[in-house]
Design an enzyme around this catalytic site. Structure first.
Site, PDB file in Angstrom:
ATOM      1  N   ASN A 129       0.837  -1.195   0.000  1.00  0.00           N
ATOM      2  CA  ASN A 129       0.000   0.000   0.000  1.00  0.00           C
ATOM      3  C   ASN A 129       0.876   1.252   0.000  1.00  0.00           C
ATOM      4  O   ASN A 129       0.618   2.199  -0.744  1.00  0.00           O
ATOM      5  CB  ASN A 129      -0.921  -0.026   1.223  1.00  0.00           C
ATOM      6  CG  ASN A 129      -2.029   0.979   1.160  1.00  0.00           C
ATOM      7  OD1 ASN A 129      -2.729   1.072   0.170  1.00  0.00           O
ATOM      8  ND2 ASN A 129      -2.192   1.730   2.237  1.00  0.00           N
ATOM      9  N   VAL A 139      -5.700   5.527  -7.217  1.00  0.00           N
ATOM     10  CA  VAL A 139      -5.680   4.204  -6.598  1.00  0.00           C
ATOM     11  C   VAL A 139      -5.688   4.510  -5.102  1.00  0.00           C
ATOM     12  O   VAL A 139      -4.671   4.880  -4.532  1.00  0.00           O
ATOM     13  CB  VAL A 139      -4.444   3.387  -7.026  1.00  0.00           C
ATOM     14  CG1 VAL A 139      -4.409   2.042  -6.319  1.00  0.00           C
ATOM     15  CG2 VAL A 139      -4.443   3.202  -8.550  1.00  0.00           C
ATOM     16  N   PRO A 140      -6.858   4.408  -4.461  1.00  0.00           N
ATOM     17  CA  PRO A 140      -7.110   5.066  -3.175  1.00  0.00           C
ATOM     18  C   PRO A 140      -6.505   4.389  -1.948  1.00  0.00           C
ATOM     19  O   PRO A 140      -7.210   3.873  -1.083  1.00  0.00           O
ATOM     20  CB  PRO A 140      -8.642   5.077  -3.103  1.00  0.00           C
ATOM     21  CG  PRO A 140      -9.045   3.854  -3.855  1.00  0.00           C
ATOM     22  CD  PRO A 140      -8.051   3.746  -4.979  1.00  0.00           C
ATOM     23  N   CYS A 141      -5.202   4.468  -1.835  1.00  0.00           N
ATOM     24  CA  CYS A 141      -4.521   3.918  -0.663  1.00  0.00           C
ATOM     25  C   CYS A 141      -4.899   4.664   0.609  1.00  0.00           C
ATOM     26  O   CYS A 141      -4.750   4.129   1.706  1.00  0.00           O
ATOM     27  CB  CYS A 141      -3.014   3.892  -0.873  1.00  0.00           C
ATOM     28  SG  CYS A 141      -2.295   5.453  -1.389  1.00  0.00           S
ATOM     29  N   HIS A 142      -5.424   5.871   0.482  1.00  0.00           N
ATOM     30  CA  HIS A 142      -5.864   6.635   1.652  1.00  0.00           C
ATOM     31  C   HIS A 142      -7.069   5.992   2.330  1.00  0.00           C
ATOM     32  O   HIS A 142      -7.364   6.297   3.478  1.00  0.00           O
ATOM     33  CB  HIS A 142      -6.180   8.087   1.263  1.00  0.00           C
ATOM     34  CG  HIS A 142      -7.274   8.234   0.263  1.00  0.00           C
ATOM     35  ND1 HIS A 142      -7.057   8.105  -1.097  1.00  0.00           N
ATOM     36  CD2 HIS A 142      -8.608   8.481   0.412  1.00  0.00           C
ATOM     37  CE1 HIS A 142      -8.192   8.281  -1.740  1.00  0.00           C
ATOM     38  NE2 HIS A 142      -9.150   8.507  -0.845  1.00  0.00           N
TER      39      HIS A 142
END
Length: 160
Positions: free
Chosen positions: A116, A125-128
């Site tokens: 991640n 690419v929503p790593c948050h």
């Protein structure tokens, strides 16, 4: 052939990188694991019109899911984690353990966290959207303040 541009955002400048016209990087200023500038290629705004438009619409609160072609270089495991990230709906979160379970290896939450953190295309690419098992904020390459702001924005508790 790589090219890059820099666009403004509510988080400060975002550097977009394309490889043969396909987005392969989105980096925030001061981001951990940000590649050296010299690897981004020449500055050229041409291949980034659709990316910039979708990001603008996202930051306006109107876009919930990006529809962009991406080229993500990483190990097979990293790519599988990044694919799982794209499955997390807008405004929702998942824990590292939940992602590990979705990948069929419940004990791989640390490996999921490492993958991640190496996500080369933040926000899109929503790593948050990945949090600790108890819902706490843990690591974010762009900083925990930015992570909290993104999560608040997507949940509707804060606007830019």
């Amino acid at each position: 052939m790589k090219q890059h541009t820099v666009i403004d955002s509510p988080y400060g400048p975002l550097t977009l990188v394309a490889d043969d016209g396909v987005l392969c990087g989105l980096y925030m200023a001061g981001q951990r694991h940000r590649p050296p500038e010299e690897t981004f290629g020449e500055r050229d705004d041409t291949p980034f019109g659709e990316v910039a438009d979708q990001l603008k619409t996202y930051f306006e609160g109107e876009l919930k899911e990006f529809t962009l072609e991406l080229r993500m270089s990483g190990t097979p495991f990293q790519r599988s984690v990044w694919d799982q990230l794209r499955q997390i709906p807008y405004g929702e979160t998942r824990s590292y353990g939940e992602l590990a379970e979705a990948l069929g290896n419940a004990g791989a939450s640390r490996a999921v966290g490492l993958a991640n953190g190496k996500n080369p295309i933040g926000i899109i690419v929503p790593c948050h959207r990945v949090v600790g098992a108890n819902g706490s904020l843990t690591g974010y390459g762009g900083g925990l303040d930015r992570k909290q702001r993104l999560l608040d924005f997507e949940s509707g508790t804060a606007l830019f």
